[in-house]
Motif scaffolding. Sequence first.
Motif, mmCIF file in Angstrom:
data_model
loop_
_atom_site.group_PDB
_atom_site.id
_atom_site.type_symbol
_atom_site.label_atom_id
_atom_site.label_comp_id
_atom_site.label_asym_id
_atom_site.label_seq_id
_atom_site.Cartn_x
_atom_site.Cartn_y
_atom_site.Cartn_z
ATOM 1 N N GLY A 9 59.971 -54.816 29.125
ATOM 2 C CA GLY A 9 60.867 -55.815 29.885
ATOM 3 C C GLY A 9 61.020 -56.928 28.842
ATOM 4 N N LEU A 10 61.651 -57.749 29.244
ATOM 5 C CA LEU A 10 61.911 -59.183 28.550
ATOM 6 C C LEU A 10 60.992 -60.208 29.040
ATOM 7 N N VAL A 11 60.125 -60.671 28.289
ATOM 8 C CA VAL A 11 58.946 -61.760 28.802
ATOM 9 C C VAL A 11 59.154 -62.956 27.710
ATOM 10 N N GLN A 12 58.774 -64.163 28.166
ATOM 11 C CA GLN A 12 58.622 -65.338 27.167
ATOM 12 C C GLN A 12 57.207 -65.282 26.585
ATOM 13 N N ALA A 13 57.020 -65.774 25.520
ATOM 14 C CA ALA A 13 55.743 -65.985 24.864
ATOM 15 C C ALA A 13 54.591 -66.672 25.724
ATOM 16 N N GLY A 14 53.564 -66.114 25.612
ATOM 17 C CA GLY A 14 52.465 -66.433 26.569
ATOM 18 C C GLY A 14 52.246 -65.719 27.933
ATOM 19 N N ASP A 15 53.301 -65.025 28.065
ATOM 20 C CA ASP A 15 53.461 -64.075 29.424
ATOM 21 C C ASP A 15 52.476 -62.977 29.193
ATOM 22 N N SER A 16 52.373 -62.249 30.322
ATOM 23 C CA SER A 16 51.869 -60.989 30.299
ATOM 24 C C SER A 16 52.899 -59.785 31.012
ATOM 25 N N LEU A 17 52.192 -58.573 30.497
ATOM 26 C CA LEU A 17 53.050 -57.315 30.816
ATOM 27 C C LEU A 17 52.147 -56.089 30.894
ATOM 28 N N LYS A 18 52.406 -55.436 31.802
ATOM 29 C CA LYS A 18 51.442 -53.948 31.810
ATOM 30 C C LYS A 18 52.351 -52.913 31.737
ATOM 31 N N LEU A 19 52.007 -52.183 30.594
ATOM 32 C CA LEU A 19 52.609 -50.913 30.548
ATOM 33 C C LEU A 19 51.866 -49.775 31.199
ATOM 34 N N SER A 20 52.467 -48.623 31.590
ATOM 35 C CA SER A 20 51.902 -47.507 32.140
ATOM 36 C C SER A 20 52.503 -46.343 31.596
ATOM 37 N N CYS A 21 51.628 -45.419 31.511
ATOM 38 C CA CYS A 21 51.896 -43.950 30.790
ATOM 39 C C CYS A 21 51.271 -42.787 31.907
ATOM 40 N N ALA A 22 52.387 -41.989 32.446
ATOM 41 C CA ALA A 22 51.905 -41.201 33.255
ATOM 42 C C ALA A 22 51.828 -39.778 32.457
ATOM 43 N N ALA A 23 50.807 -39.118 32.654
ATOM 44 C CA ALA A 23 50.637 -37.674 31.762
ATOM 45 C C ALA A 23 50.685 -36.458 33.047
ATOM 46 N N SER A 24 51.416 -35.667 32.557
ATOM 47 C CA SER A 24 51.393 -34.426 33.533
ATOM 48 C C SER A 24 50.864 -33.223 32.629
ATOM 49 N N GLY A 25 50.357 -32.181 33.333
ATOM 50 C CA GLY A 25 49.834 -31.111 32.605
ATOM 51 C C GLY A 25 48.224 -31.039 32.980
ATOM 52 N N ARG A 26 47.891 -29.827 33.200
ATOM 53 C CA ARG A 26 46.583 -29.258 33.632
ATOM 54 C C ARG A 26 45.250 -30.087 33.066
#
Length: 125
Positions: A9-26
């Motif tokens: 997303g769009l954030v300002q300097a000093g902000d925080s952001l959390k990315l997620s990655c969902a994996a599929s497969g046995r």
Amino acid sequence: VQLQACGGGLVQAGDSLKLSCAASGRTASTYVMGWFRQAPGKDRDFVAATSWSGRNTYYADYANSVKGRFTISRDNAKNTMTLQMNSLKPEDTAVYYCAARAGPTSRVASEYAYWGQGTLVTVSS
């Protein structure tokens, strides 16, 4: 293994952001997973990686180091990996990709066989 990244997303300097990655497969939980980023006109750079167990983590050590600001983690029970990004800087602006590979942890993008579609992080000054 299929990967789906989200959280940019769009954030300002000093902000925080959390990315997620969902994996599929046995066997997703047995793969090394990592985050890479690519700014416009630049190569895809290593950001962080985690061993299949999550016990070992590795971070980029280039000039605009993310170490100390970013934290990678994974939850094999949920087949997810996250990248918590704090104290964001404009130079962190990039498309962030999650990736997975069988074998040992690597910082080299070409050694990862599986890639998510990327999520855009924009940090304004």
